[in-house]
Scaffold this motif. Structure first.
Motif, PDB file in Angstrom:
ATOM      1  N   GLY A   1       0.824  -1.217   0.000  1.00 26.95           N
ATOM      2  CA  GLY A   1       0.000   0.000   0.000  1.00 26.95           C
ATOM      3  C   GLY A   1       0.855   1.263   0.000  1.00 26.95           C
ATOM      4  N   PHE A   2       1.844   1.279   0.930  1.00 25.65           N
ATOM      5  CA  PHE A   2       2.679   2.495   1.026  1.00 25.65           C
ATOM      6  C   PHE A   2       3.537   2.677  -0.216  1.00 25.65           C
ATOM      7  N   ALA A   3       4.015   1.583  -0.779  1.00 21.29           N
ATOM      8  CA  ALA A   3       4.844   1.694  -1.992  1.00 21.29           C
ATOM      9  C   ALA A   3       4.003   2.278  -3.131  1.00 21.29           C
ATOM     10  N   GLN A   4       2.763   1.776  -3.249  1.00 21.34           N
ATOM     11  CA  GLN A   4       1.889   2.269  -4.329  1.00 21.34           C
ATOM     12  C   GLN A   4       1.557   3.754  -4.099  1.00 21.34           C
ATOM     13  N   LEU A   5       1.299   4.104  -2.775  1.00 19.01           N
ATOM     14  CA  LEU A   5       0.979   5.499  -2.416  1.00 19.01           C
ATOM     15  C   LEU A   5       2.149   6.413  -2.763  1.00 19.01           C
ATOM     16  N   SER A   6       3.368   5.977  -2.389  1.00 23.03           N
ATOM     17  CA  SER A   6       4.554   6.816  -2.605  1.00 23.03           C
ATOM     18  C   SER A   6       4.769   7.080  -4.082  1.00 23.03           C
ATOM     19  N   ARG A   7       4.419   6.088  -4.921  1.00 25.15           N
ATOM     20  CA  ARG A   7       4.655   6.251  -6.359  1.00 25.15           C
ATOM     21  C   ARG A   7       3.761   7.343  -6.968  1.00 25.15           C
ATOM     22  N   ARG A   8       2.624   7.586  -6.220  1.00 27.55           N
ATOM     23  CA  ARG A   8       1.710   8.610  -6.746  1.00 27.55           C
ATOM     24  C   ARG A   8       2.314  10.020  -6.631  1.00 27.55           C
TER      25      ARG A   8
ATOM     26  N   SER B   1       4.268  13.168  -7.297  1.00 28.54           N
ATOM     27  CA  SER B   1       4.883  13.601  -8.547  1.00 28.54           C
ATOM     28  C   SER B   1       6.294  14.131  -8.267  1.00 28.54           C
ATOM     29  N   GLY B   2       7.065  14.125  -9.258  1.00 26.26           N
ATOM     30  CA  GLY B   2       8.407  14.680  -9.170  1.00 26.26           C
ATOM     31  C   GLY B   2       9.408  13.753  -8.502  1.00 26.26           C
ATOM     32  N   LEU B   3       9.066  12.449  -8.408  1.00 30.00           N
ATOM     33  CA  LEU B   3      10.046  11.504  -7.813  1.00 30.00           C
ATOM     34  C   LEU B   3      11.178  11.278  -8.797  1.00 30.00           C
ATOM     35  N   PRO B   4      12.396  11.219  -8.305  1.00 31.52           N
ATOM     36  CA  PRO B   4      13.483  10.917  -9.242  1.00 31.52           C
ATOM     37  C   PRO B   4      13.192   9.552  -9.898  1.00 31.52           C
ATOM     38  N   GLN B   5      13.598   9.415 -11.127  1.00 24.26           N
ATOM     39  CA  GLN B   5      13.300   8.196 -11.914  1.00 24.26           C
ATOM     40  C   GLN B   5      13.777   6.915 -11.218  1.00 24.26           C
ATOM     41  N   GLU B   6      14.955   7.053 -10.603  1.00 24.04           N
ATOM     42  CA  GLU B   6      15.561   5.880  -9.941  1.00 24.04           C
ATOM     43  C   GLU B   6      14.698   5.412  -8.767  1.00 24.04           C
ATOM     44  N   VAL B   7      14.189   6.419  -7.967  1.00 20.56           N
ATOM     45  CA  VAL B   7      13.348   6.074  -6.809  1.00 20.56           C
ATOM     46  C   VAL B   7      12.059   5.418  -7.310  1.00 20.56           C
TER      47      VAL B   7
END
Ligand code: ADP
Length: 580
Positions: A371-378, A380-386
């Motif tokens: 759940g948290f991984a999916q939430l974090s992906r939402r 915006s502006g996350l570095p591509q690697e993360v």
């Protein structure tokens, strides 16, 4: 009748009696005994022929020794005559005048007043050409009551004697000389005859005793072998077969063989022979083999054929003993197999409970990770690697959730959703997805479906899972191609699915562990070791069972049995059915 001087002294007669008894002590066979005794008596008496008409334990024998250039001996067993009173020998069917006389002598005991018949019933005549008048009351049927013996023997002495308690026999001394026997000699020859009666009984007892001792030695030997702890079946059979020849009448020419299933063991020097005695080894009404005893050379036939009656009983007893050993071994194997199955089922149930607990505990934290991984992906502006790393976390969590799901199926934490289904249809659907994969791997797919297969109550998607797991395993076991057979049939209230491949197969150690979760022989990417655990969980929750047969290099055969709808379904299954 003119008296002739005694040829031998009473002392010499008594010596002859002793010799006869000593011969009986040797416990030799009847033919050898009678031939030896006849020779002794002929030499002693100087007569030209000696005939014996014997009755021993309800059997009739006739022996004759004739003086010629050499002494010729023959013995015959006279077949029993139906309705013949057992005390009379020869019977009322006597044909020659000599036979009629013999019958008369036996039937007129106690003796009649016929001349030549003395108080003890012996008859003698110095000139056989003379006519004899039998008393009118004679039970022997005659024309005119007269008989004339005639022939080359002028003198004849016939002495009745008993063998055992009531069997009356006759000994006939014949001489070509007229008036050969003197009245004074008669009591002495009668003494010899009575001793002969005792000797015949003694000889039989000696032989019977010796044969019984051999028989019991053999049976005792077998009992000792069977009682040995840790002895293999092959050792039992080999040791037993070696005990057989010494228990037979002619050990020096006897050999034996025991065959059980396809295994056969032989006594030393085994070869085909002239006479063979066999007994079948029957276990639970199925013939599993036979015991054979063989005479390698011809021997004079006994009264009852080439083998003694006791030997026929002995070979039957040996065959029964071997059957008992086989039956006991089979029962022990069955018991051990059942215990192993119980232990295995017990082990799987414990693992199931453990797996259910672990799955439950992991499910929650795993849900949070996902759940948290999916939430974090939402964000915006996350570095591509993360973002890539977060995707890896999500993928790994999804994979872990799949495994947990499988564990829960194995531990029967996921109740099946049952409906009435046709196994043929499920199998057909399952193959649909894997047919092209089989073709690619060079695997020939063979369907053997029983038309109109009875329906079962089952969860179709879980059965699809079973089929896919079994077929994937089979495909992986045939990397160089092969044949995959899917067969359905019905028996004993069950429908049966057989999945058979011609792949690598499994050894015994692998076979023991295949249902244990996480047991795998495959590479990390090829197998998780949960496929068959899941199959086991699903089939058990449907009230069914699985049997596996496999050998290295000989492929594998999985047989699944599921109860036919309405046939012996358990309460639990019916309940599950209602839930759906
Ligand atoms: P996995 O396939 O993931 O290893 P399974 O529980 O399905 O797990 O099988 C356990 C093991 O049983 C396999 O690793 C393999 O050694 C053996 N096995 C299963 N099916 C077959 C088969 N048809 N032929 C040979 N070995 C098999």
């Amino acid at each position: 009748m003119k008296a002739v001087p005694i040829h031998k002294s009473p002392r010499e007669f008594s010596d002859l009696s002793c010799q006869i008894l000593r011969n009986a002590n040797r416990g030799i066979l009847r033919r050898d005994f009678l031939s030896g005794i006849s020779r002794l008596i002929i030499d002693f008496s100087g007569c030209d022929a000696l005939e014996m008409r014997l009755k021993e334990r309800n059997r009739h024998y006739r022996s004759e020794m004739i003086r010629g250039k050499k002494l010729a001996f023959r013995m015959e067993v006279i077949p029993e005559v139906k309705n013949e009173p057992s005390e009379i020998f020869p019977g009322p069917g006597a044909k020659t005048d000599l036979e009629k006389l013999c019958a008369f002598i036996i039937q007129s005991l106690p003796p009649s007043s016929l001349s030549g018949i003395v108080a003890r019933g012996s008859f003698w005549i110095g000139d056989t050409a003379k006519e004899l008048k039998l008393p009118a009351s004679s039970p022997v049927k005659l024309r005119g009551n007269t008989i004339r013996i005639g022939g080359e023997y002028k003198s004849l002495l016939i002495i009745p004697f008993t063998v055992g308690i009531k069997d009356i026999s006759l000994i006939l001394f014949k001489s070509k000389k007229a008036n050969f026997f003197g009245e004074n000699e008669i009591p002495l020859y009668e003494g010899i005859a009575q001793n002969l009666g005792v000797a015949l009984v003694h000889r039989h007892t000696q032989v019977a005793l010796r044969e019984r001792v051999k028989e019991f030695t053999c049976l005792y030997g077998i009992a000792k072998i069977v009682a040995c702890p840790d002895i293999s079946l092959k050792e039992i059979l080999q040791n037993t077969v070696e005990l057989l020849p010494p228990a037979w009448l002619y050990p020096e020419i006897t050999t034996a063989r025991i065959t059980v299933d396809r295994y056969s063991c032989r006594a030393p020097g085994f070869a085909a022979g002239v006479s063979r005695l066999t007994a079948e080894i029957i276990v639970n009404e199925i013939t599993r083999g036979r015991v054979e005893v063989i005479y390698k050379k011809e021997k004079p036939k006994l009264d009852e054929g080439p083998f003694l009656r006791e030997e026929r009983n002995l070979i039957d007893t040996v065959a029964q003993k071997i059957a008992l050993v086989l039956e006991r071994r089979q029962a022990e194997e069955d018991r051990a197999g059942l215990q192993e199955q119980l232990r295995h089922a017990d082990r799987l149930a414990t693992i199931g409970q453990l797996a259910a607990g672990v799955a439950h505990e992991l499910n929650e934290p795993l849900g949070s990770i996902l759940g948290f991984a999916q939430l974090s992906r939402r964000n915006s502006g996350l570095p591509q690697e993360v973002d890539r790393d977060l995707q890896k976390i999500i993928n790994a969590s999804l994979h872990a959730r799949e495994i947990i799901k499988k564990l829960m199926v194995f531990a029967r934490q996921m109740p099946p959703r049952k409906t009435a289904v046709s196994l043929n249809q499920i199998v057909e659907e399952g193959i649909y997805f894997l047919e092209s994969r089989c073709a690619k791997s060079g695997i020939e797919l063979v369907r053997k479906f029983l038309p109109a297969l009875p329906e079962i109550t089952a969860d179709p998607s879980q059965l699809h899972q079973v089929l896919i797991n079994l077929i994937v395993n089979a495909i992986q076991a045939m990397p160089k191609g092969g044949k995959l057979t899917l067969e359905t049939l019905a028996k004993d209230g069950q429908v049966v699915l057989i999945v058979r491949d011609t792949g690598t197969g499994m050894n015994k150690d692998v076979l023991k562990k295949i249902f244990t979760p996480f047991f795998t022989t495959k590479d990390v990417h090829e197998g998780t070791g949960l496929g068959l655990s899941v199959v086991h969980g699903i089939i058990t929750s449907h009230g069914g069972s699985i049997k596996v047969e496999s050998r290295i290099g000989a492929g594998a055969r999985f047989e699944i049995q599921l109860p036919i709808k309405g046939f012996g379904a358990t309460k639990e299954n019916e309940q599950n059915g209602k839930d759906s």
